[in-house]
Design an enzyme around this catalytic site. Structure first.
Site, PDB file in Angstrom:
ATOM      1  N   GLU A 173       1.885  -4.135   0.970  1.00  0.00           N
ATOM      2  CA  GLU A 173       1.022  -4.178  -0.224  1.00  0.00           C
ATOM      3  C   GLU A 173       0.617  -5.590  -0.630  1.00  0.00           C
ATOM      4  O   GLU A 173       0.794  -5.997  -1.775  1.00  0.00           O
ATOM      5  CB  GLU A 173       1.709  -3.461  -1.385  1.00  0.00           C
ATOM      6  CG  GLU A 173       2.014  -2.010  -1.098  1.00  0.00           C
ATOM      7  CD  GLU A 173       2.775  -1.323  -2.225  1.00  0.00           C
ATOM      8  OE1 GLU A 173       3.022  -1.962  -3.276  1.00  0.00           O
ATOM      9  OE2 GLU A 173       3.148  -0.154  -2.053  1.00  0.00           O
ATOM     10  N   ASN A 216       1.857  -2.509   5.924  1.00  0.00           N
ATOM     11  CA  ASN A 216       1.830  -1.225   5.213  1.00  0.00           C
ATOM     12  C   ASN A 216       1.163  -1.404   3.852  1.00  0.00           C
ATOM     13  O   ASN A 216       1.409  -2.386   3.153  1.00  0.00           O
ATOM     14  CB  ASN A 216       3.277  -0.734   5.025  1.00  0.00           C
ATOM     15  CG  ASN A 216       3.364   0.678   4.492  1.00  0.00           C
ATOM     16  OD1 ASN A 216       2.824   1.607   5.095  1.00  0.00           O
ATOM     17  ND2 ASN A 216       4.062   0.855   3.380  1.00  0.00           N
ATOM     18  N   HIS A 252      -0.829   8.396  -0.514  1.00  0.00           N
ATOM     19  CA  HIS A 252      -0.452   9.102  -1.739  1.00  0.00           C
ATOM     20  C   HIS A 252      -1.728   9.709  -2.331  1.00  0.00           C
ATOM     21  O   HIS A 252      -2.613   8.985  -2.789  1.00  0.00           O
ATOM     22  CB  HIS A 252       0.176   8.134  -2.746  1.00  0.00           C
ATOM     23  CG  HIS A 252       1.429   7.480  -2.258  1.00  0.00           C
ATOM     24  ND1 HIS A 252       2.606   8.158  -2.099  1.00  0.00           N
ATOM     25  CD2 HIS A 252       1.684   6.195  -1.894  1.00  0.00           C
ATOM     26  CE1 HIS A 252       3.549   7.327  -1.670  1.00  0.00           C
ATOM     27  NE2 HIS A 252       3.005   6.130  -1.524  1.00  0.00           N
ATOM     28  N   GLU A 281       3.882   7.306   3.935  1.00  0.00           N
ATOM     29  CA  GLU A 281       4.481   7.731   2.662  1.00  0.00           C
ATOM     30  C   GLU A 281       3.738   8.938   2.099  1.00  0.00           C
ATOM     31  O   GLU A 281       3.495   9.034   0.891  1.00  0.00           O
ATOM     32  CB  GLU A 281       4.466   6.576   1.651  1.00  0.00           C
ATOM     33  CG  GLU A 281       5.179   5.332   2.126  1.00  0.00           C
ATOM     34  CD  GLU A 281       5.214   4.209   1.094  1.00  0.00           C
ATOM     35  OE1 GLU A 281       4.941   4.483  -0.098  1.00  0.00           O
ATOM     36  OE2 GLU A 281       5.517   3.073   1.483  1.00  0.00           O
ATOM     37  N   ASP A 283       2.374  12.003   0.377  1.00  0.00           N
ATOM     38  CA  ASP A 283       2.642  13.060  -0.601  1.00  0.00           C
ATOM     39  C   ASP A 283       1.318  13.421  -1.269  1.00  0.00           C
ATOM     40  O   ASP A 283       0.431  12.587  -1.410  1.00  0.00           O
ATOM     41  CB  ASP A 283       3.731  12.693  -1.620  1.00  0.00           C
ATOM     42  CG  ASP A 283       3.502  11.390  -2.360  1.00  0.00           C
ATOM     43  OD1 ASP A 283       2.364  10.866  -2.365  1.00  0.00           O
ATOM     44  OD2 ASP A 283       4.470  10.875  -2.953  1.00  0.00           O
TER      45      ASP A 283
END
Length: 460
Positions: A173, A216, A252, A281, A283
């Site tokens: 990030e 990432n 996400h 990640e 979701d």
């Protein structure tokens, strides 16, 4: 990860939840923890789980794992059965591993790595350099000290886990949201400048040449200003020989930020630079058919890109998700498979039926109940698998100094030592598929408070 903290629900002496769906099919015995034991019986059907189905496509299917939930039997059983890769959720972040300068604490992260290695799972390392979850001492360093500290942290952590980590999120990030494509303000960016990312990757490669090194980030899933900036960096790194092997897309999603229409296109353009891409990640907030469709689309996008090597969902169960109110995962709070699970399994080419009438299996979970100075009560929950069973037996072994003074809800038999009790049903032992029953016992400790060893459940 976007969120810097996770809420940990209160932990008490509540009995472990029973499984509510088909048998969790692995051959495992005696997984003993401080809070309980889970033992699984049966043989997994080919390509009937997420991990197996992904492996058949040449990919992994993983999940984020929290060490403090590994002692919860359904959590561990779902993890062990369904996934073939793990990412420590918080345990490898800087504040967890190096809370004070030069002092490293690996216990919780080691627990996850050991758990994964014992079951043949891959491990993703998350994350070496990130602006968040930094101990306060990092931000107070001057530029020279910060550079030394960053490189030392990378070196020490990667050496500790050398040969055990498949892919590392080396830097996480580092770019701003919005339309600027600029770097995010952080101690590393502000004091070391744009070169800190390259330096981190070069240090990582020198430390562990075999590990895949990833960048990432989130909100880079479609083609936009932020993903364009990351793309330009990766392209530059590849052209100049800066070691980078993979790019992670956190993914996400929710109704305000759905799976982008150009998701596959975006993954492909990064892959075309000569790096692997990973969904790291995943979701998706929501429920029912809409959530299931979105999950299936994300999985299909990865499968359509040859260099998309794997998918990680950010958690096992909704109840422990950092977005729990949005119910974003594949298993609900009781570990039931959601429509999204079925959609993902189908997208991976797996099947959930297993054929025929199913293998008769059962699982057990153990929980300590009431405790007094000289004794405690234990409870074992028996759960039928995907087919009805007509009977069961479970073996309970206590420590040498202990004795069982009372039992209930079952018919015990004993070996010659009086330390090994085999419990069978008291009367009708029939359980419908997914049905549960339980039995209990009192252990006189005689100074030894160790939990009993509970064997695999045998169904008939």
């Amino acid at each position: 990860m976007i969120s810097t903290t996770r809420n940990t629900p209160g932990e008490g002496r509540t009995p472990l939840r029973a499984y509510a769906h088909r048998a969790l099919a692995l051959s495992v015995t005696g997984l003993l923890t401080a809070t309980g034991v889970v033992a699984l019986s049966g043989t997994a059907h080919a390509a009937s789980t997420l991990g197996e189905s992904a492996a058949a496509k040449g990919r992994y299917f993983g999940t984020a794992v929290a060490a403090n939930h590994l002692g919860e039997a359904p959590y561990a059983a779902t993890l062990n059965t369904e996934f073939n890769s793990v990412t420590p959720e918080n345990e490898m972040k800087w504040d967890a591993l190096e809370p004070s300068r030069g002092s490293f604490t690996y216990g919780a992260a080691d627990q996850i790595v050991s758990h994964a290695q014992g079951r043949g799972m891959k491990v993703r390392g998350h994350t070496l350099v990130w602006h968040s979850q930094l101990p306060s001492w990092v931000g107070s360093l001057g530029a020279s000290d910060l550079r030394t500290a960053m490189n030392n942290h990378i070196t020490q952590v990667m050496r500790h886990y050398q040969g055990k980590i498949h892919s590392w999120d080396v830097v996480n990030e580092a770019f701003q949201d919005g339309s600027s494509g600029a770097r995010r303000s952080s101690p590393f960016q502000d004091k070391l400048g744009n070169g800190f990312i390259e330096e981190a990757f070069r240090t990582a490669r020198a430390t562990d040449p075999a590990a895949k090194l990833c960048y990432n980030d989130y909100n880079t899933d479609g083609v936009n200003a932020k993903s364009n900036a990351v793309y330009a960096m990766v392209k530059d790194f590849k052209q100049r020989g800066v070691p980078i092997d993979c790019v992670g897309f956190q993914s996400h999603f929710n109704s305000n930020s759905p799976v982008p229409a150009d998701y596959q296109q975006n993954l492909q353009r990064f892959a075309d630079l000569g790096v692997d891409v990973q969904i790291t990640e995943l979701d998706i907030e929501g429920s029912g058919a809409s959530q299931a469709t979105s999950y299936a689309n994300a999985v299909k996008a990865c499968l359509a890109v040859t260099r998309c090597t794997g998918i990680t969902v950010w958690g096992v169960t909704d109840k422990y998700s950092w977005r729990s109110s949005g119910t974003p995962l594949l298993f609900d709070g009781s570990y039931n498979k959601k429509p999204a699970y079925d959609a993902v399994l189908a997208a991976l080419g797996g099947t959930s039926g297993g054929g025929g009438g199913g293998t008769r299996t059962c699982t057990v979970s153990y929980a300590k109940q009431e405790t007094w100075g000289d004794r405690y009560n234990g409870k074992v929950t028996v759960t039928a698998g995907s087919s009805a069973i007509s009977g069961w037996n479970v073996r309970v072994t206590i420590a040498s100094a202990q004795e069982i003074s009372a039992t209930w809800n079952g018919t015990p038999s004993w070996d010659g030592t009086g330390k090994v009790m085999t419990m069978t049903p008291a009367g009708n032992g029939s359980l419908a598929a997914g049905g549960t029953t339980s039995f209990g016992f009192t252990v006189m400790t005689h100074g030894n408070t160790a939990p009993p060893a509970v064997s695999a459940c045998t169904a008939s």
